[in-house]
Design an enzyme around this catalytic site. Sequence first.
Site, PDB file in Angstrom:
ATOM      1  N   LYS A   1       3.189   2.991 -20.343  1.00 56.16           N
ATOM      2  CA  LYS A   1       4.166   3.641 -20.883  1.00 56.16           C
ATOM      3  C   LYS A   1       5.346   2.950 -21.087  1.00 56.16           C
ATOM      4  O   LYS A   1       6.153   3.076 -20.117  1.00 56.16           O
ATOM      5  CB  LYS A   1       4.205   5.198 -20.106  1.00 56.16           C
ATOM      6  CG  LYS A   1       4.770   6.224 -21.254  1.00 56.16           C
ATOM      7  CD  LYS A   1       4.476   7.595 -20.772  1.00 56.16           C
ATOM      8  CE  LYS A   1       4.915   8.472 -21.781  1.00 56.16           C
ATOM      9  NZ  LYS A   1       4.706   9.873 -21.441  1.00 56.16           N
TER      10      LYS A   1
ATOM     11  N   TRP B   1       3.238   4.686 -25.771  1.00 54.97           N
ATOM     12  CA  TRP B   1       1.982   4.258 -24.800  1.00 54.97           C
ATOM     13  C   TRP B   1       1.632   2.886 -25.595  1.00 54.97           C
ATOM     14  O   TRP B   1       1.517   2.657 -26.860  1.00 54.97           O
ATOM     15  CB  TRP B   1       0.663   5.086 -25.220  1.00 54.97           C
ATOM     16  CG  TRP B   1       0.861   6.471 -24.579  1.00 54.97           C
ATOM     17  CD1 TRP B   1       1.236   7.673 -24.903  1.00 54.97           C
ATOM     18  CD2 TRP B   1       0.924   6.812 -22.985  1.00 54.97           C
ATOM     19  NE1 TRP B   1       1.180   8.691 -23.996  1.00 54.97           N
ATOM     20  CE2 TRP B   1       1.348   7.992 -22.796  1.00 54.97           C
ATOM     21  CE3 TRP B   1       0.845   5.794 -22.026  1.00 54.97           C
ATOM     22  CZ2 TRP B   1       1.070   8.625 -21.323  1.00 54.97           C
ATOM     23  CZ3 TRP B   1       0.754   6.267 -20.711  1.00 54.97           C
ATOM     24  CH2 TRP B   1       0.953   7.955 -20.471  1.00 54.97           C
TER      25      TRP B   1
ATOM     26  N   THR C   1     -19.573   6.039  -7.199  1.00 45.05           N
ATOM     27  CA  THR C   1     -18.788   5.472  -8.396  1.00 45.05           C
ATOM     28  C   THR C   1     -17.725   4.286  -7.889  1.00 45.05           C
ATOM     29  O   THR C   1     -17.720   4.184  -6.605  1.00 45.05           O
ATOM     30  CB  THR C   1     -17.563   6.388  -8.771  1.00 45.05           C
ATOM     31  OG1 THR C   1     -16.865   6.811  -7.537  1.00 45.05           O
ATOM     32  CG2 THR C   1     -18.283   7.792  -9.475  1.00 45.05           C
TER      33      THR C   1
ATOM     34  N   GLU D   1     -20.890   8.503 -13.871  1.00 45.36           N
ATOM     35  CA  GLU D   1     -21.405  10.128 -13.994  1.00 45.36           C
ATOM     36  C   GLU D   1     -22.011  10.351 -15.132  1.00 45.36           C
ATOM     37  O   GLU D   1     -22.349  11.433 -15.554  1.00 45.36           O
ATOM     38  CB  GLU D   1     -19.721  10.580 -14.080  1.00 45.36           C
ATOM     39  CG  GLU D   1     -19.023  10.907 -13.000  1.00 45.36           C
ATOM     40  CD  GLU D   1     -18.292   9.587 -12.567  1.00 45.36           C
ATOM     41  OE1 GLU D   1     -18.523   8.404 -13.271  1.00 45.36           O
ATOM     42  OE2 GLU D   1     -17.215   9.425 -11.675  1.00 45.36           O
TER      43      GLU D   1
HETATM   44  P1  AMP Z   1     -18.308   2.865 -14.071  1.00 43.53           P
HETATM   45  O1  AMP Z   1     -18.465   4.166 -13.527  1.00 43.53           O
HETATM   46  O2  AMP Z   1     -18.035   1.836 -12.763  1.00 43.53           O
HETATM   47  O3  AMP Z   1     -19.474   1.905 -14.756  1.00 43.53           O
HETATM   48  O4  AMP Z   1     -17.034   2.782 -14.837  1.00 43.53           O
HETATM   49  C1  AMP Z   1     -16.853   3.672 -16.110  1.00 43.53           C
HETATM   50  C2  AMP Z   1     -15.801   3.430 -17.013  1.00 43.53           C
HETATM   51  O5  AMP Z   1     -15.916   1.754 -17.408  1.00 43.53           O
HETATM   52  C3  AMP Z   1     -15.525   4.129 -18.018  1.00 43.53           C
HETATM   53  O6  AMP Z   1     -14.960   5.289 -17.639  1.00 43.53           O
HETATM   54  C4  AMP Z   1     -14.616   3.230 -18.810  1.00 43.53           C
HETATM   55  O7  AMP Z   1     -13.274   3.159 -18.628  1.00 43.53           O
HETATM   56  C5  AMP Z   1     -15.016   1.798 -18.584  1.00 43.53           C
HETATM   57  N1  AMP Z   1     -16.113   1.366 -19.501  1.00 43.53           N
HETATM   58  C6  AMP Z   1     -17.395   1.395 -19.521  1.00 43.53           C
HETATM   59  N2  AMP Z   1     -17.781   0.972 -20.780  1.00 43.53           N
HETATM   60  C7  AMP Z   1     -16.996   0.546 -21.524  1.00 43.53           C
HETATM   61  C8  AMP Z   1     -16.708  -0.168 -22.980  1.00 43.53           C
HETATM   62  N3  AMP Z   1     -17.884  -0.428 -23.655  1.00 43.53           N
HETATM   63  N4  AMP Z   1     -15.504  -0.165 -23.455  1.00 43.53           N
HETATM   64  C9  AMP Z   1     -14.291   0.166 -22.754  1.00 43.53           C
HETATM   65  N5  AMP Z   1     -14.497   0.741 -21.383  1.00 43.53           N
HETATM   66  C10 AMP Z   1     -15.596   0.785 -20.785  1.00 43.53           C
END
Ligand code: AMP
Length: 541
Positions: free
Chosen positions: A440, A445, A185, A330
């Site tokens: 916040k 929020w 991650t 994940e």
């Molecule tokens: P990663 O594991 O680095 O791909 O990050 C995942 C995170 O990216 C998610 O938990 C979201 O917070 C953000 N994310 C992914 N796709 C979107 C989307 N279409 N809109 C908003 N946030 C997104």
Amino acid sequence: MLGNMMFQPLLISSMIEHAGRYHADGLIISRNTDLSMVETTWAKVRDNAKRFANVLQSFGLQTSDRVATIAWNNHRHLESWYAISGSGLICHTINPRLFPEQLVFIVNDAADRVLIFDKTFLPLVKAVKPLLKTVEKFICLDAADSAVSEAMPDVLFYEDLIAAQTPDFEWPELDELSASSLCYTSGTTGNPKGVLYSHRSTTLHSYAICMPDSLNISARDVMMPVVPMFHVNAWGTPYAAAMVGCTVVLPGPGLDGASLVNLIDTYKVSVALGVPTIWQGLIGAAQQSGSKLESLTRNVVGGSACPPAMLRVFKEQFNCETLHAWGMTETSPLGTSNQYKAKHMHLSEEEKLKIRLSQGRPPFGVSLRITDEENGTNEIERDGHTSGNLQIKGHWIVESYFGKEQSALTSDGWFDTGDIATLNDDGYLSISDRSKDLIKSGGEWISSVELENLAMGHPKIAMAAVIAAEHEKWDERPILIAIKKPEADLTDTEILDYYADKVAKWQIPDKVIFVDAIPLSGTGKMLKKDLREQFGKVLLS
Ligand code: AMP
């Protein structure tokens, strides 16, 4: 009583076998590290994957040993993927833009035995090499090159290695639950954590992303994954592409707008995938060159929220349908994608656009719920308004992190995503924020994403981030960090006035800071943590 049907394990090797047999002449078009172009076919990719599987076997690796890659999206990287996972090893893709300390951490954590890298990353690999405790072999994904050998005398060359092998290799019949690939991650807090995908989860995810209501990928497509292969396996597209046998365009290191416009127009790309910052560059370059991106019928946006203004530009200026998708490392990653239902088809363009802006709905195979507490189990209403903690479960969702005993799930078996969202009755998901990015203010929020999206709709703003700044009275207040478009003349009062009729008064940022650059993560996301460190105290006296 069991059914009387054949059992065949769901294996990654069967995807490349399928593509090599039934789409033998299907093209893979790839940009090399020196920016030259090369064309190969699914049959040749399969044959080279088998040659490289022979190479890996000759190293005496054991099933489930990790083989790391630090490489662009290119044909050799694709071949090596199928060789590694297909032969029962685990393909560990590494983000080259990690801090070197993080890179060292994850290679040692994964106990990688082989490291494959593109020539571009030679200085990086050379610098960290003494700290990599488990790596025995270093392979440069290229033909022999004296400059590389001089820098790293023990390096092996991919082209030499496969040239010495035959394409006779019998893919092992693995347990479909065995591990196939490993991604860490992004690790914006603490050390990165590994997500270990299986052959089964990867295959089911590939089926799901091809479906018409997901990314709708078929043999007739020319697909360009701009999203890197180290970012959740390029969202699973290299597997899906083999499953359907589409043409694939791999952009290598050329990720700037002009290079992408050129690839789309030259190779008639019909579907491309990437994060919003990539599309921002593409739009600018296409507008400048006058390209209409004619072949591009759709583009997939994920990784961060798609700004509404971007969706409009793609539709109105390029006649390109933007598919908004949500997911995370994940979740393999596809959790939702945005396609209409039949009942939406008669809506006005404006109403349709509103639906398009949500992150979409889950394909069969994953379920979503919203709870009233992080890691809680108490589900709240699916009314499209009440927001809460987004949780997910399904065939391609993580259960525990690599090397960790404890489950990553809630007490009743769901994965808490850390995103704050609403769901409606039809299953459409709207992400309000990352829980750690929410602001916040005086107990209320404020969504940073909503304020960013509005700012991105301003004609003079190129990029915008909204973060929480500490505040003596309200605890936190939003501030806007923005990059102006080239030569744009814009004042902070102008942008604050612009917000006035768009959000409640108390949500308008307290301050605007114009900058030349906003730090981005290796996967192209704005690093709001860094911005908070830099600007988080500007409102304190
Ligand atoms: P990663 O594991 O680095 O791909 O990050 C995942 C995170 O990216 C998610 O938990 C979201 O917070 C953000 N994310 C992914 N796709 C979107 C989307 N279409 N809109 C908003 N946030 C997104």
